[in-house]
Design an enzyme around this catalytic site. Structure first.
Site: not given
Ligand code: SAH
Length: 494
Positions: A67, A250, A273, A295, A326, A331, A410
């Site tokens: 309604p 990370p 890794d 590694k 990681g 990258i 690194m």
């Molecule tokens: N593919 C990764 C990088 C690999 S090379 C990325 O995109 O982050 C590995 C380097 O990444 C390390 O020596 C460091 O410099 C950096 N890294 C990776 N994880 C990290 C974290 N949780 N905190 C700070 N640096 C980090």
């Protein structure tokens, strides 16, 4: 020894248990076809409007009795003239004739009782909004990948819980599954008409399913169907595996993408890794085999060739392989070498982006890496050449550019050499810099210092985890909310 522990003589053994019966069901999920059928909705509220919309989506023709219809209902009626007819009066018993389903949003228990009696007398299944006692059925929460539809019910026990379950299912069923389900619907009659034997038909749909799960984001095409048909005609029983290169981010598992979670949950094997946190490896399917290819230090426990070889071997054995890396795989992750090897071996693969350490760290310290006035360029470099030394071919002019933000991966070992070189190149020693160790992880550490003092501060604080270094004017102001983290720094520097 007690009597009971003696073996029971064969003749007296109990009958083998029968196949277990279905456990009790609070409610029976059925999927009701409403195309072209008549549905009755009573009430002018938003809830009644939403039910009418839902029924219209399922193809019903709806008569709404209200309604005093509310604005939402008026809009729906205007926008769905074909499907929804509004009657501006209360419902009557006669309105139920010929209806396939009835839904009422009733003002009180008395109306609910009358409505459900009238529906039942006419043999129409009835639902009363929020009044289970008067209802024959309930609406579940829906995950819609139509024609693939998932309905979720807690039998009214906990709608909020059902919503959360729905949200979870939403994340694991990619939206694009809709296209695969549609393709299956379109292809079913074609496959049926091919007069294949049972096994061949089954093999077709198994291959179809594997393809859908491995490449959900692709739109299935006629050529896929033809290939699937061709494949079953020369069926050798060999399965085709695949590889996903997946960014694990990370460290914080919450930073995984929905896609990453999905492939982890359908993986047969996970290669990961050292940098990948155990919590993330844990998220893989329970039955998945987990292989570390870490590694360690600068001494690889597996060479790159061995890793690529393993990926190919596992995929050729029909496995769905997840290669967890990681951060972002693209990258500084040597993804290029793995991709080249997979391509050369004709192994199907995909890459799933991850949050890279640079962006994880920036978010963690609350600093934008770019700035409209003083950081218009952002550069990612590695400070680690093959032999572990500072690479000889870095573009030092670019790195000393005061208008850029530089992120160094690194970079701990070579940090003294790197910062010294930056200063020599003309970068002001007072330029802000930060090192973030184990960014986004619970034991993250931050060291803030002008670039001229960073190396000494870092040496004093002896980081042991992965570290990212960021240099540039963009870091001038670390927000107050993150000052506590930054305070730890100055101590380290003292
Ligand atoms: N593919 C990764 C990088 C690999 S090379 C990325 O995109 O982050 C590995 C380097 O990444 C390390 O020596 C460091 O410099 C950096 N890294 C990776 N994880 C990290 C974290 N949780 N905190 C700070 N640096 C980090």
């Amino acid at each position: 020894m007690t009597d009971r522990s003696r073996p029971i003589p064969i003749a007296r053994r109990p009958e083998p248990a029968r196949a277990t019966r279905m456990a009790e069901l609070a409610t029976l999920p059925v999927f009701f076809k409403l195309g072209g059928k008549r549905a009755l909705v009573a009430g002018g509220t938003d809830a009644a409007g939403w039910k009418a919309e839902l029924l219209a989506a399922a193809g019903a023709k709806i008569d709404v009795y209200a309604p005093a219809p509310g604005a939402a209902l008026e809009t729906l009626v205007r926008e769905s003239v074909e499907a929804v007819t509004l009657h501006r009066r209360p419902w009557t018993k006669d309105d139920f004739h010929g209806a396939a389903i009835a839904v009422g949003d009733c003002a009180d228990a008395a109306e609910a009782d009358a409505f459900s009696r009238a529906a039942r007398a006419a043999g129409v299944p009835v639902n009363i909004v929020d009044r289970q006692a008067f209802s024959d059925f309930q609406f579940g929460s829906i995950v819609n990948r139509s024609p693939l539809v998932v309905g979720i019910s807690t039998d009214g026990a906990a709608p909020v819980f059902a919503q959360a379950v729905r949200a979870r299912i939403e994340t694991i069923l990619p939206v694009s599954f809709r296209r695969w389900a549609e393709a299956a619907r379109a292809w079913r009659p074609i496959v049926q008409s091919m007069r294949l034997g049972f096994r061949a038909r089954r093999s077709f749909w198994e291959r179809f399913t594997r393809l859908a799960l491995a490449t959900p984001d692709r739109t299935p095409e006629e050529s896929d169907r033809e290939e699937l048909v061709a494949a079953i005609s020369k069926d050798t029983g060999a399965e085709v595996g695949s590889v996903a290169l997946v960014g694990a981010g990370p460290g914080d598992p919450e930073l995984l993408t929905l896609k990453a979670v999905r492939v982890l949950q359908s993986a047969d094997v996970v290669l990961y890794d050292d940098l990948v946190s155990p919590h993330i490896v844990e998220m893989a399917r329970r039955e998945a085999e987990r292989i570390t290819v870490g590694k360690r230090g600068h001494k690889p426990s597996c060479t790159q060739e061995q890793i690529s070889g393993l990926l190919i071997e596992l995929a050729r054995a029909g496995k769905r392989v997840v290669r967890l890396k990681g951060g972002d795989p693209m990258i500084f992750g040597r993804a290029g070498e793995e991709i080249a090897a997979l391509q050369a071996a004709a192994v199907p693969f995909e890459v799933i982006a991850g949050v890279t350490a640079a962006t994880g760290a920036a978010a963690s310290i609350g600093v934008s890496l770019t700035h409209r006035d003083h950081a218009r360029r952002l550069q990612f470099v590695t400070a680690h050449a093959r032999g572990g030394q500072l690479p000889g071919d870095l573009d030092w002019r670019a790195l000393a550019d005061p208008a850029a933000t530089t992120v160094i991966y690194m970079g701990v070992k070579t940090l003294p050499a790197l910062t010294e070189r930056l200063l020599r190149q003309g970068l002001a020693a007072a330029t802000p810099a930060v090192l973030v160790e184990r960014a986004t992880q619970p034991d993250e550490r931050v060291i803030v210092a002008p670039v001229g003092e960073l190396a000494a501060a870092v040496t004093a604080s002896r980081p042991t985890g992965p570290c990212i270094v960021i240099v540039g004017e963009a870091l001038r102001e670390i927000p107050a909310a993150f000052a506590r983290k930054a305070a730890a720094v100055s101590h380290a520097a003292e």
